[in-house]
Design a protein around this motif. Structure first.
Motif, short mmCIF file in Angstrom:
data_model
loop_
_atom_site.label_atom_id
_atom_site.label_comp_id
_atom_site.label_asym_id
_atom_site.label_seq_id
_atom_site.Cartn_x
_atom_site.Cartn_y
_atom_site.Cartn_z
N ALA A 1 0.61 -1.44 0.21
CA ALA A 1 -0.05 0.19 0.33
C ALA A 1 0.64 1.48 0.08
N ARG A 2 2.46 1.39 0.55
CA ARG A 2 2.97 2.37 0.97
C ARG A 2 3.46 2.40 -0.12
N ALA A 3 4.21 1.09 -1.04
CA ALA A 3 4.50 1.86 -2.62
C ALA A 3 3.45 2.51 -3.52
N LEU A 4 2.08 1.75 -3.59
CA LEU A 4 1.10 2.56 -4.25
C LEU A 4 1.11 3.73 -3.51
N VAL A 5 1.46 4.81 -3.01
CA VAL A 5 1.35 5.49 -2.45
C VAL A 5 2.74 6.21 -2.90
N LEU A 6 3.21 6.03 -3.15
CA LEU A 6 4.80 6.84 -3.63
C LEU A 6 4.33 6.84 -4.95
N ALA A 7 4.37 5.17 -5.65
CA ALA A 7 3.98 5.38 -7.24
C ALA A 7 3.01 6.52 -7.86
N THR A 8 1.62 6.85 -6.82
CA THR A 8 1.27 7.75 -7.15
C THR A 8 1.76 9.06 -7.49
N ARG A 9 2.62 9.47 -6.34
CA ARG A 9 3.16 10.87 -5.98
C ARG A 9 4.23 10.21 -6.58
N GLY A 10 5.13 9.63 -7.78
CA GLY A 10 6.06 9.56 -8.72
C GLY A 10 7.19 9.66 -7.92
N ARG A 11 7.32 9.31 -7.06
CA ARG A 11 8.48 8.75 -6.13
C ARG A 11 9.42 7.58 -6.38
N PRO A 12 10.65 8.19 -6.20
CA PRO A 12 11.51 6.70 -6.98
C PRO A 12 11.46 5.18 -5.80
N GLU A 13 11.61 5.63 -4.86
CA GLU A 13 11.61 5.07 -3.82
C GLU A 13 10.37 3.80 -3.88
N ALA A 14 9.25 3.87 -4.62
CA ALA A 14 8.41 3.62 -4.59
C ALA A 14 8.32 2.17 -5.27
N ARG A 15 9.88 1.65 -6.07
CA ARG A 15 9.85 0.45 -6.94
C ARG A 15 10.13 -0.43 -5.69
N GLN A 16 11.34 0.02 -5.06
CA GLN A 16 12.01 -1.12 -4.01
C GLN A 16 11.28 -1.23 -2.72
N GLU A 17 10.42 -0.23 -2.40
CA GLU A 17 9.22 -0.76 -1.60
C GLU A 17 7.89 -1.49 -1.88
N ALA A 18 7.95 -1.47 -3.38
CA ALA A 18 6.79 -2.52 -3.83
C ALA A 18 7.71 -3.89 -3.62
N LEU A 19 8.52 -3.99 -4.69
CA LEU A 19 9.53 -4.60 -4.54
C LEU A 19 9.75 -6.21 -2.72
N ALA A 20 10.53 -4.59 -2.46
CA ALA A 20 10.41 -5.23 -0.85
C ALA A 20 8.85 -6.39 -0.17
N ALA A 21 7.65 -5.10 -0.66
CA ALA A 21 6.66 -5.66 -0.02
C ALA A 21 6.21 -6.80 -0.62
N ALA A 22 6.57 -7.64 -2.14
CA ALA A 22 6.34 -8.71 -3.18
C ALA A 22 7.56 -9.99 -2.41
N ASP A 23 8.46 -9.70 -1.98
CA ASP A 23 9.54 -10.42 -1.22
C ASP A 23 8.93 -10.86 -0.12
N LEU A 24 8.33 -9.48 1.17
CA LEU A 24 7.76 -10.52 2.02
C LEU A 24 6.18 -11.00 1.79
N ALA A 25 5.50 -11.24 1.03
CA ALA A 25 3.90 -12.11 0.35
C ALA A 25 5.05 -13.21 -0.13
N LEU A 26 5.96 -13.39 -0.57
CA LEU A 26 6.02 -14.91 -0.98
C LEU A 26 6.52 -15.35 0.02
N ARG A 27 7.51 -14.86 0.71
CA ARG A 27 7.84 -15.15 2.15
C ARG A 27 6.83 -16.53 2.99
N ALA A 28 5.31 -15.12 2.87
CA ALA A 28 4.17 -15.16 3.49
C ALA A 28 3.13 -15.60 3.25
N GLY A 29 3.46 -16.33 1.32
CA GLY A 29 2.96 -17.54 0.66
C GLY A 29 1.65 -17.02 0.45
N GLU A 30 1.71 -15.56 0.26
CA GLU A 30 0.58 -15.10 -0.26
C GLU A 30 0.92 -14.60 -2.16
#
Length: 86
Positions: free
Chosen positions: A43-72
């Motif tokens: 969700a934080r990555a989506l907010v950052l991406a909507t604002r055009g912030r460059p750290e959105a990609r890194q946040e989204a990838l970190a979230a994707a990694d957590l989701a993978l570890r959670a089996g989601e």
């Protein structure tokens, strides 16, 4: 709270209110709940991406990694969609 932040961001734009809700949610979450942590970071990555912030990609990838570890797989795909749209 996370869903409320996303709804607020989509209806009113990436306002400080969305940031406030996400910050409040982060303080309430258990650190060992990977699924919820991934959801928050996605969700934080989506907010950052909507604002055009460059750290959105890194946040989204970190979230994707957590989701993978959670089996989601669907949550992971949702986070990777933020990367694709960025």
């Amino acid at each position: 709270m996370i869903a409320s932040a996303i709804t607020r961001m989509r209806t009113a734009g990436p306002s400080a209110a969305a940031d406030s809700l996400l910050s409040r949610a982060a303080r309430l979450l258990r650190e060992d709940d990977l699924r919820v942590q991934a959801s928050l970071r996605c969700a934080r990555a989506l907010v950052l991406a909507t604002r055009g912030r460059p750290e959105a990609r890194q946040e989204a990838l970190a979230a994707a990694d957590l989701a993978l570890r959670a089996g989601e797989r669907r949550l992971r795909a949702s986070c990777l969609m933020v990367v694709a749209q960025d």
